[in-house]
Design a protein around this motif. Structure first.
Motif, mmCIF file in Angstrom:
data_model
loop_
_atom_site.group_PDB
_atom_site.id
_atom_site.type_symbol
_atom_site.label_atom_id
_atom_site.label_comp_id
_atom_site.label_asym_id
_atom_site.label_seq_id
_atom_site.Cartn_x
_atom_site.Cartn_y
_atom_site.Cartn_z
ATOM 1 N N UNK A 1 -18.939 -14.458 23.945
ATOM 2 C CA UNK A 1 -19.105 -14.288 22.504
ATOM 3 C C UNK A 1 -17.787 -14.606 21.816
ATOM 4 N N UNK A 2 -17.823 -14.615 20.501
ATOM 5 C CA UNK A 2 -16.613 -14.603 19.694
ATOM 6 C C UNK A 2 -16.303 -13.164 19.314
ATOM 7 N N UNK A 3 -15.047 -12.794 19.320
ATOM 8 C CA UNK A 3 -14.672 -11.415 18.975
ATOM 9 C C UNK A 3 -15.194 -11.027 17.598
ATOM 10 N N UNK A 4 -15.254 -12.001 16.676
ATOM 11 C CA UNK A 4 -15.728 -11.704 15.322
ATOM 12 C C UNK A 4 -17.194 -11.293 15.296
ATOM 13 N N UNK B 1 -12.654 -33.533 18.959
ATOM 14 C CA UNK B 1 -12.277 -32.775 20.150
ATOM 15 C C UNK B 1 -13.564 -32.254 20.776
ATOM 16 N N UNK B 2 -13.837 -32.653 21.992
ATOM 17 C CA UNK B 2 -14.966 -32.112 22.746
ATOM 18 C C UNK B 2 -14.371 -31.486 24.002
ATOM 19 N N UNK B 3 -14.200 -30.165 23.974
ATOM 20 C CA UNK B 3 -13.569 -29.437 25.072
ATOM 21 C C UNK B 3 -14.661 -28.790 25.917
ATOM 22 N N UNK B 4 -14.798 -29.232 27.162
ATOM 23 C CA UNK B 4 -15.838 -28.746 28.065
ATOM 24 C C UNK B 4 -15.228 -27.851 29.118
ATOM 25 N N UNK B 5 -15.676 -26.586 29.158
ATOM 26 C CA UNK B 5 -15.185 -25.600 30.120
ATOM 27 C C UNK B 5 -16.306 -25.316 31.119
ATOM 28 N N UNK B 6 -16.051 -25.578 32.394
ATOM 29 C CA UNK B 6 -17.045 -25.359 33.440
ATOM 30 C C UNK B 6 -17.417 -23.879 33.522
ATOM 31 N N UNK B 7 -18.706 -23.534 33.616
ATOM 32 C CA UNK B 7 -19.815 -24.466 33.728
ATOM 33 C C UNK B 7 -20.573 -24.750 32.441
ATOM 34 N N UNK B 8 -20.372 -23.949 31.361
ATOM 35 C CA UNK B 8 -21.403 -23.953 30.318
ATOM 36 C C UNK B 8 -20.885 -23.831 28.892
ATOM 37 N N UNK B 9 -19.594 -24.055 28.656
ATOM 38 C CA UNK B 9 -19.051 -23.887 27.308
ATOM 39 C C UNK B 9 -18.508 -25.204 26.781
ATOM 40 N N UNK B 10 -18.788 -25.457 25.502
ATOM 41 C CA UNK B 10 -18.176 -26.573 24.786
ATOM 42 C C UNK B 10 -17.603 -26.028 23.482
ATOM 43 N N UNK B 11 -16.328 -26.297 23.249
ATOM 44 C CA UNK B 11 -15.682 -25.990 21.971
ATOM 45 C C UNK B 11 -15.410 -27.333 21.307
ATOM 46 N N UNK C 1 -17.004 -27.669 13.069
ATOM 47 C CA UNK C 1 -16.506 -26.917 14.219
ATOM 48 C C UNK C 1 -17.641 -26.069 14.784
ATOM 49 N N UNK C 2 -17.792 -26.119 16.119
ATOM 50 C CA UNK C 2 -18.844 -25.318 16.728
ATOM 51 C C UNK C 2 -18.473 -24.902 18.141
ATOM 52 N N UNK C 3 -19.110 -23.791 18.558
ATOM 53 C CA UNK C 3 -19.195 -23.393 19.960
ATOM 54 C C UNK C 3 -20.587 -23.786 20.440
ATOM 55 N N UNK C 4 -20.670 -24.444 21.589
ATOM 56 C CA UNK C 4 -21.962 -24.774 22.178
ATOM 57 C C UNK C 4 -22.035 -24.096 23.545
#
Length: 427
Positions: A49-52, A298-308, A315-318
């Motif tokens: 989640x986001x802290x907000x 900027x397409x930042x992909x964090x294994x396994x399932x996050x895209x910032x 701007x989005x979190x996927x």
């Protein structure tokens, strides 16, 4: 004589550098079950989640790690706790709302009661009624809560992990991801809204897509025609040491407009470059960039399932949530920044028409994944061909005309699910 039962790890890989990826990995049920266990319920940090979203005591939100339901909640101690959304009694889902605020959590089936950390507080009729029934005398509440996750945060992004002693979150993310998260969420953000999108394809096809700069100005007419991302721009892909996390980074330059002749040549075999196109509502592009620099993508992909992600000024979190071997959901969280004007927030909401489930750009990504799923479903023994950018060693590339980061993903994935332990070629 019956054929031997498929294990998932007996799929054959024909190239150790992952320039060839077997199509079976996108539809094999046995392999998918291994992924749910070793990737999504293993030692990988995953986005919660986001802290907000959970600022006050008792605030909670629900999400998925693979297909496991997970709850993140702000406790009385101010810390963020997470636990698997499954009652320790009979396995019922405890938290049924998407988000909210709760003093405690009661299982709707038999009302077992849990605190914000998932610890069991009380069992109705534990001592029985009128001297009859109840739990055995040696039953103890302590230690019988819901399964807990480790949690950690970085710049407002909250992560969870099922491992007892995972590696430090910042090590897992790596310097490239840390730098771009710092840039995008390093100032207080304001959540603007959510979308949910279901794609009829395997989740790993989206992992490929978000690591693939080659497709963006070819699949997306909007990208190249309106100058968001073209083959002439400065950019590339940048990986962590394991190859699992990757950032596509693109910058604009005042000289980009001089490359019209180059683009005409690049697109001479198709109609994806249409500089004559104009928007009926031009407010969809050209808004003032919130971060005040030359970065356009900027397409930042964090294994396994996050895209910032940042695309133009959107701007989005996927968050990618597998729903079987041939289906996944993307949960989109759109945000701006605190202190921005209402017109700036309106601009960002308008940009959701560009980046989102039905957007001018992102709708095409989901359809491309579906087309690959359809095209590869019955292709046992066949494989993809990933040589754009070269063969061999995987590393950073300062060009957009390549697919090297896909091979970084696949090389790490092979280790994560156990192909390397099963044998050099699988099986």
């Amino acid at each position: 004589m019956t054929a031997p039962r498929r294990t998932g790890l007996d799929i054959r890989w024909t190239a150790e550098d992952c320039t060839r990826v077997p199509f079976e990995v996108f539809n094999d049920r046995a392999l998918y079950d291994i992924e749910l266990d070793r990737v999504f319920a293993g030692g990988h940090w995953q986005y919660l989640a986001l802290e907000q979203e959970i600022p006050k005591e008792g605030d909670y939100t629900t999400t998925y790690f693979g297909e496991r339901r997970v709850v993140a909640v702000r406790g009385r101690d101010g810390a963020i706790h997470a636990f698997e959304n499954r009652c320790a009694h009979r396995g019922a889902q405890v938290v049924t709302r998407l988000r909210g605020n709760a003093k405690q959590f009661n299982c709707p089936y038999h009302m077992w009661c849990y605190d914000h950390a998932g610890n069991l507080l009380a069992v109705p009729q534990q001592k029985g009624v009128k001297g009859k029934g109840g739990m055995p005398d040696d039953f103890e509440i302590a230690g019988r809560g819901m399964r807990k996750l480790r949690t950690a945060s970085f710049r407002g992004l909250v992560f969870g992990c099922f491992a007892e002693e995972p590696e430090p979150l910042e090590n897992y993310l790596g310097p490239v991801a840390l730098r771009h998260i710092e840039r995008i969420t390093g100032r207080p953000i304001r959540i603007l809204g959510y979308f949910r999108q279901v794609v009829e394809a395997n989740w790993k096809l989206y992992a490929e897509n978000t690591r693939d700069p080659y497709h963006a100005p070819l699949l997306h007419l909007f990208h190249v025609s309106f100058g968001i991302q073209t083959p002439a721009m400065t950019g590339g892909t940048y990986l962590d040491a394991d190859g699992k996390n990757n950032c596509i980074h693109v910058e604009t330059d005042p000289d980009d407009a001089k490359d019209h002749a180059l683009l005409v040549e690049q697109y001479r075999t198709n109609t994806k470059y249409r500089p004559d196109y104009a928007l009926k509502d031009p407010r969809i592009i050209g808004t003032e960039r919130s971060l005040g620099d030359s970065t356009t993508t900027v397409i930042l992909s964090i294994f396994p399932s996050l895209v910032v992600a940042q695309v133009d000024n959107a701007f989005q979190i996927r968050h990618v949530r597998p729903k079987g071997p041939e289906k996944f959901e993307i949960y989109w969280t759109y945000f701006g920044y605190e202190g921005g004007s209402e017109s700036e927030h309106e601009d960002k909401l308008r940009l959701a028409n560009m980046i989102g489930p039905a957007g001018y750009i992102s709708m095409e990504d989901g359809e491309a994944a579906r087309l690959v799923q359809q095209g590869t479903r019955t292709q046992t023994g066949e494989h993809s061909f990933i040589e754009m950018g070269g063969r061999g060693a995987v590393g950073d590339r300062d060009t957009l005309a390549q697919e090297v980061a896909l091979r970084g993903f696949w090389q790490y994935y092979r280790r994560a699910v156990g192909f390397d332990r099963a044998g050099a070629n699988g099986g």
